[in-house]
Design a protein around this motif. Structure first.
Motif, PDB file in Angstrom:
ATOM      1  N   VAL A 153       5.892  43.949  40.665  1.00 34.95           N
ATOM      2  CA  VAL A 153       4.852  44.629  39.977  1.00 34.95           C
ATOM      3  C   VAL A 153       5.216  46.172  40.216  1.00 34.95           C
ATOM      4  O   VAL A 153       5.705  46.626  41.222  1.00 34.95           O
ATOM      5  N   ILE A 154       5.428  46.686  39.061  1.00 29.34           N
ATOM      6  CA  ILE A 154       6.072  48.129  39.069  1.00 29.34           C
ATOM      7  C   ILE A 154       4.815  49.210  39.116  1.00 29.34           C
ATOM      8  O   ILE A 154       4.009  49.133  37.958  1.00 29.34           O
ATOM      9  N   GLY A 155       4.836  49.796  40.152  1.00 32.34           N
ATOM     10  CA  GLY A 155       3.627  50.863  40.013  1.00 32.34           C
ATOM     11  C   GLY A 155       2.695  50.567  41.018  1.00 32.34           C
ATOM     12  O   GLY A 155       2.140  49.358  40.875  1.00 32.34           O
ATOM     13  N   ALA A 156       2.371  51.289  42.194  1.00 31.99           N
ATOM     14  CA  ALA A 156       1.497  50.890  43.149  1.00 31.99           C
ATOM     15  C   ALA A 156       0.098  52.013  43.056  1.00 31.99           C
ATOM     16  O   ALA A 156      -0.396  52.261  44.081  1.00 31.99           O
ATOM     17  N   VAL A 184       4.367  38.317  45.684  1.00 37.68           N
ATOM     18  CA  VAL A 184       4.576  39.473  44.937  1.00 37.68           C
ATOM     19  C   VAL A 184       5.159  40.696  45.717  1.00 37.68           C
ATOM     20  O   VAL A 184       4.972  40.719  47.020  1.00 37.68           O
ATOM     21  N   LYS A 185       6.118  41.437  44.984  1.00 32.59           N
ATOM     22  CA  LYS A 185       6.437  42.577  45.537  1.00 32.59           C
ATOM     23  C   LYS A 185       6.076  43.857  44.621  1.00 32.59           C
ATOM     24  O   LYS A 185       6.350  43.688  43.423  1.00 32.59           O
ATOM     25  N   VAL A 186       5.795  44.855  45.219  1.00 33.16           N
ATOM     26  CA  VAL A 186       5.204  46.044  44.368  1.00 33.16           C
ATOM     27  C   VAL A 186       6.389  47.188  44.473  1.00 33.16           C
ATOM     28  O   VAL A 186       6.740  47.559  45.916  1.00 33.16           O
ATOM     29  N   ILE A 187       6.947  47.740  43.500  1.00 36.32           N
ATOM     30  CA  ILE A 187       7.837  48.756  43.641  1.00 36.32           C
ATOM     31  C   ILE A 187       7.276  50.055  42.972  1.00 36.32           C
ATOM     32  O   ILE A 187       6.738  50.238  42.015  1.00 36.32           O
ATOM     33  N   LYS A 246      -0.156  40.539  51.024  1.00 37.55           N
ATOM     34  CA  LYS A 246       0.907  40.026  52.032  1.00 37.55           C
ATOM     35  C   LYS A 246       2.360  40.778  51.582  1.00 37.55           C
ATOM     36  O   LYS A 246       3.191  40.663  52.459  1.00 37.55           O
ATOM     37  N   GLY A 247       2.497  40.877  50.192  1.00 31.50           N
ATOM     38  CA  GLY A 247       3.934  41.138  49.813  1.00 31.50           C
ATOM     39  C   GLY A 247       4.009  42.534  50.216  1.00 31.50           C
ATOM     40  O   GLY A 247       3.082  43.606  50.401  1.00 31.50           O
ATOM     41  N   GLU A 248       5.280  43.059  50.233  1.00 33.19           N
ATOM     42  CA  GLU A 248       5.605  44.444  50.518  1.00 33.19           C
ATOM     43  C   GLU A 248       5.619  45.352  49.414  1.00 33.19           C
ATOM     44  O   GLU A 248       5.563  44.980  48.188  1.00 33.19           O
ATOM     45  N   VAL A 249       5.257  46.656  49.613  1.00 31.22           N
ATOM     46  CA  VAL A 249       5.391  47.712  48.629  1.00 31.22           C
ATOM     47  C   VAL A 249       6.559  48.446  49.001  1.00 31.22           C
ATOM     48  O   VAL A 249       6.889  49.097  50.212  1.00 31.22           O
TER      49      VAL A 249
END
Lengths: 454, 454
Positions: free
Chosen positions: A9-12, A30-33, A228-231
């Motif tokens: 996911v792009i954008g937190a 999921v990873k959030v960038i 759970k996933g990293e930002v």
């Protein structure tokens, strides 16, 4: 591999974090960038030295914003109402008058103006009812409405100058852009999307009804904590490569791999990423056509909310700038008073070129005109120019210029192979608001889940 | 250091190469950084198997384009006239009529329509005269004209449907976008910039007067050969960093250092570069507001220019798409016939989603309607969709949507510290044309020279 995940996911911001949460709930990794060093996007909370907070971005929620109320409840965030007791100041042509605070969208003006305004609003509302939020371009008159600006429609539909000025203020307040900048069809869509003019513009039982204790950014902070996933912070995405089998997302420093990606950036910023293979022409051209509004949000802190004792709400509406809208933004359980105001549209554009000293001076000058000499005696001036912010580039959101809904609307949410699009500008309900951001995140997550589980 | 130079020019199109040349003439060292593997930008020449050439981009020059004529002369490029003998086909509502080829901007229509059209054109021309090309936002009525679209202005000023349709075709032909998409002020500016409606739309003594033997890209090829400085190909610029002392320009693979940089990309692409420090909000927001037009340029090659024998120019104007404009584009000293046509604005947008087979079929269907069954018997179909082209993203150029000239015009050419802006969209004279590109390159080079030598 540490850099592999099901979905990137792009954008937190609210859209991205909601999407990420929905994906995790469905069992995907999921990873959030995130480009910035923080979550929240356009909801951004400033912490004063004593721990109190001011929202520099989105701050209000109100009726029909059901997702926002659910989120606040779930995340144990308390609400407090916008102060709305007393009179509203109306400043027009050098003259100050007072009006009650329960006029709906109508300011206090002479009876003929008021009549003309009422009629024009009714006319708009009849058109608003006819709009299909999913496909506004499908209305039989869509091309005509999309072929003119809000300004030219209003000029055609009323000869009363004050009514035109009123609609221009509505445009500034709602879109941070002039009535001449937006498609009339977009105006109709947006009013419908936000539950109607009264709801959009009102405080009691309207979109400015209440605020969140601790600030709106806290929603994103708490959402991120639950993931759970990293930002990954400080990683502006520069490049997205996709092939049959999946996707690679690059920042300047690193890259990640996934099956799907959700891009939550506003269209004008999503268009700046390099895509490989290049995006189809129509998707690219869409992103050239949804510019962000222009606004500087200003808050001035006083020792007390002195206007309250004088029977004032703290609200002012002015037909001249650079400050046309002021509201009471005082803090919960705090003796100080805060006024929030906006330099919007061309006022904001002009003020963007001033020094902060000049903006401070101009803002205080306006406040003194509206609230008297006491307004000169402030404790602190806090501002945020969203146009200058590299990772937003304008607030409150993107607007559709003429011809864009009819020429490109169907490309707004259309996935491109493994890339899905979210963000407040893609919402059908509460487009451009925090509520719309959340709904768009959930919608994009549902799209991805349906494909991955299928 | 090999990567150091006085000035970096980004973009090896006509604007960039002209700027580079002027800088070298003034004694400065230059490096040109180009995203593609070729020079020329929007002038792009396709070589057929037998060595003949077709221009897939800009191709015509005409009166008042003095810089282009000078360049051609200096570079030993010969010209040949656009074929313009015989009748023009007008296709309207299922009916084909023929008209003479010397009507100026006026098609052959019934006398009332023609009268209304003539009057509306006269009205437009009277407004055009009043525009200041340097600062179109300064006209007393600028905000009103910039507050509506060409479409809404025309609807207000004529009740004749055919006149409205005519102006929409003008918009499609000149801007590759619908009349509803552009600011009326921009329309006035652009007509003035291109020496008036007659000049813009005409062949004999107009902007479509003649072509360049060998193709327009050859201008850029020869300009590049004459440069002392290197042109770096396949290096899309991703980042520009500037400090007090100078500038660093990065592609994915390498970087260069200089005292000044000239960015010649269209605004919508210039906005995609990452700038450090970030650009001021108003410059950034300008680039969000000048979208590129939508056009697919199509050329169909025949064994002979069969239409000529039938007394036709090869030109067709149709009120229905997807092909509304056709012209004879046959080659010099070649027995074959070539028709050039455009899928423009919404026609081009729709056609962008078709397969090439479907576009071919649709184009040929139109040609058969206009020119008869012989048009079905073609040798070759050649097309270029400029919307899909990653390093252009739309042709013929960028247009100003409502509110942009008045809200942001003054930022169009304003340098940001060491960064100067060129490109056809920044030109005052022949904005959007090859002539404008050249003029903008010379203007930006002059700005830089004045600072460096000062």
């Amino acid at each position: 591999m540490e850099n592999k995940t099901d979905v990137i996911v792009i954008g937190a911001g609210l859209s991205g974090l909601t999407a990420a949460r929905k994906l995790e709930e469905a069992g995907y990794s999921v990873k959030v960038i995130e480009a910035r060093e923080r979550v929240g996007g356009r909801s951004f909370t400033h912490h004063l030295a004593d721990g109190q907070v001011l929202d520099l971005g989105g701050q209000w929620i109100g009726p029909t914003q059901t997702k926002m109320y659910e989120l606040c409840k779930e995340l144990d965030l308390e609400l407090y109402p916008t102060y709305n007791e007393g009179k509203i100041i109306l400043y027009d042509n050098g003259k100050k008058t007072l009006m009650g605070s329960n006029n709906g969208a109508l300011p206090k003006l002479n009876v003929f103006v008021l009549l003309g305004l009422g009629l024009t609003i009714k006319k708009v509302e009849r058109l608003v009812e006819q709009i299909d939020l999913d496909e506004p371009w499908n209305h039989p008159k869509a091309k005509i409405w999309d072929g003119e600006t809000l300004d030219s429609w209003i000029r055609k539909n009323t000869k009363i100058k004050k009514v035109r000025e009123y609609f221009n203020i509505v445009s500034e307040v709602v879109f941070s852009t002039e009535a001449r900048d937006i498609s009339f069809l977009h105006f109709l869509f947006y009013i419908k999307s936000g539950s109607g003019m009264d709801n959009l513009l009102n405080i009691d039982e309207g979109a400015q009804k209440e605020r969140i204790i601790g600030g709106t950014q806290e929603i994103s902070v708490r959402l991120a904590k639950k993931l759970k996933g990293e930002v990954f912070f400080n990683n502006p995405v520069t490049r997205i490569e996709q092939s049959e089998t999946g996707i690679k997302v690059f920042s300047r420093e690193q890259f990640w791999e996934a099956k799907k990606v959700i891009v939550t950036l506003p269209p004008t910023l999503a268009g700046r990423i390099t895509y490989q293979p290049p995006l189809p022409g129509m998707r690219d051209q869409l992103t050239q056509r949804i510019p962000a509004g222009s606004v500087i949000k200003i808050q001035v802190i006083y020792k007390t909310p002195f206007w309250r004792k004088e029977g004032l709400t703290g609200q002012a509406v002015s037909f001249t700038g650079p400050i046309k809208i002021v509201m009471d933004n005082s803090l919960p359980n705090d003796s100080r008073g805060v006024l929030v105001m906006f330099m919007e549209a061309n006022d904001g554009r002009e003020a963007s070129e001033w020094s902060i000293e000049k903006r401070t001076q101009k803002a205080i000058e306006c406040l003194v005109i509206y609230f008297g000499q006491k307004a000169a005696d402030y404790l602190e001036y806090v501002e945020k120019n969203w146009c200058d912010d590299e990772y937003t580039r304008g607030c409150y959101g993107g607007h559709f210029t003429p011809g864009v809904w009819t020429g490109y609307g169907k490309h707004l949410r259309k996935p491109i192979q493994h890339i899905h699009w979210a963000g407040a500008e893609t919402a059908t309900v509460w487009n451009g608001y925090m509520e719309g951001a959340v709904r768009s995140g959930e919608r994009a997550a549902a799209e991805v889940v349906e494909i991955l589980c299928g």
